[in-house]
Scaffold this motif. Structure first.
Motif, short mmCIF file in Angstrom:
data_model
loop_
_atom_site.label_atom_id
_atom_site.label_comp_id
_atom_site.label_asym_id
_atom_site.label_seq_id
_atom_site.Cartn_x
_atom_site.Cartn_y
_atom_site.Cartn_z
N HIS A 30 -2.30 13.94 -2.05
CA HIS A 30 -1.75 12.77 -1.34
C HIS A 30 -2.75 12.31 -0.29
O HIS A 30 -3.20 13.08 0.54
N ASP A 32 -3.44 9.51 2.61
CA ASP A 32 -2.79 8.53 3.49
C ASP A 32 -3.79 7.54 4.07
O ASP A 32 -4.65 7.91 4.88
N HIS A 63 -1.44 6.57 -0.61
CA HIS A 63 -0.30 5.98 0.09
C HIS A 63 -0.82 4.95 1.09
O HIS A 63 -1.40 5.32 2.11
N MET A 65 -0.62 2.54 3.99
CA MET A 65 0.14 2.12 5.18
C MET A 65 -0.72 1.08 5.88
O MET A 65 -1.34 1.34 6.91
N ASP A 172 8.19 12.22 1.52
CA ASP A 172 7.00 12.35 2.37
C ASP A 172 7.42 12.44 3.83
O ASP A 172 8.01 11.49 4.36
ZN ZN Z 1 1.95 9.75 3.05
#
Ligand code: ZN
Ligand code: DX5
Length: 219
Positions: A30, A32, A63, A65, A172
């Motif tokens: 994962h 971020d 992921h 953001m 998450d």
């Molecule tokens: Zn995340």
């Protein structure tokens, strides 16, 4: 249940070593990506994804953001991403983004914040490959799980069964040896874990502990 370690909590000075320690334990990594706008923190972008790709064969779950997710999709493809997760709150054109991700032959994941209801993504359930239910407000590792978000996992499981949808259900935020049991009960397929894994001197052992605890509850 599968565990997806989040490198946000890794020691960046030894990132390659840290990833090598968990490479044989898991299927997903994962990653971020934070831009300092959609969330306060700034982490890293496609350049780091590309560097990590040189030393890992894991499936990269990126992921996003960020405030303008559209700008990242192609760059992430070139960097070696397998799955791109878009926060539904970050765009007015989520359907177009999912299309864009699929056209580049990657898996599309839709991400929902703790304050976002499932109804907002209901029209997308038949086309996404994965749904990432945030169990903390995004932006930082090491937060406490908001356990009521797991109700969404239960509902998503019911909807998947009723309609023969194919998405994975992921969570998450705040995953540890205690909360993983609640996640297993709710029917999570993949749990992202950052600080619990990389906050330790033995990340491999931490993953094994999470796997054990999740299995106990599945029986
Ligand atoms: Zn995340
Ligand atoms: C939070 C990130 C998470 C974070 C999880 O915004 O999306 O992936 O790394 O960290 P922990 O597992 O420490 O809650």
């Amino acid at each position: 249940m599968k565990i997806a370690p989040s490198i946000l909590s890794a020691n960046f000075l030894y990132l390659a070593d840290q990833i090598k320690q968990i490479e044989s334990e898991v299927e997903y990594l994962h990653i971020d990506i934070m831009d300092g706008h959609f969330v306060e923190n700034l982490s890293f972008g496609p350049m780091i994804v590309s560097a990590v790709r040189q030393i890992s064969k894991l499936k990269f779950d990126c992921h996003l953001m960020v405030q303008n997710p559209t700008n990242y999709i192609e760059k992430l493809k070139h960097a070696g991403a397998d799955i791109v997760g878009v926060q539904v709150e970050s765009t007015q054109h989520i359907h177009r983004l999912i299309d864009q991700i699929h056209q580049l032959d990657m898996q599309a994941e839709v991400v929902i914040n703790p304050g976002t209801p499932i109804t907002l993504i209901e029209p997308l359930l038949d086309e996404v490959d994965s749904i990432l239910v945030m169990t903390v407000d995004p932006g930082a590792g090491g937060q406490k799980m908001i356990t009521k978000c797991l109700k969404k996992v239960v509902t998503l499981n019911e909807l998947r069964e009723m309609n023969a949808f194919h998405y994975r259900i992921e969570i998450d935020g705040g995953v540890n040896a205690e909360t993983i049991a609640l996640a297993a009960k709710a029917g999570v397929d993949v749990a992202v874990a950052g600080s619990y894994v990389f906050g330790s001197t033995n990340p491999q052992l931490q993953i094994q502990k999470l796997m054990e605890e999740s299995q106990i509850d599945e029986i």
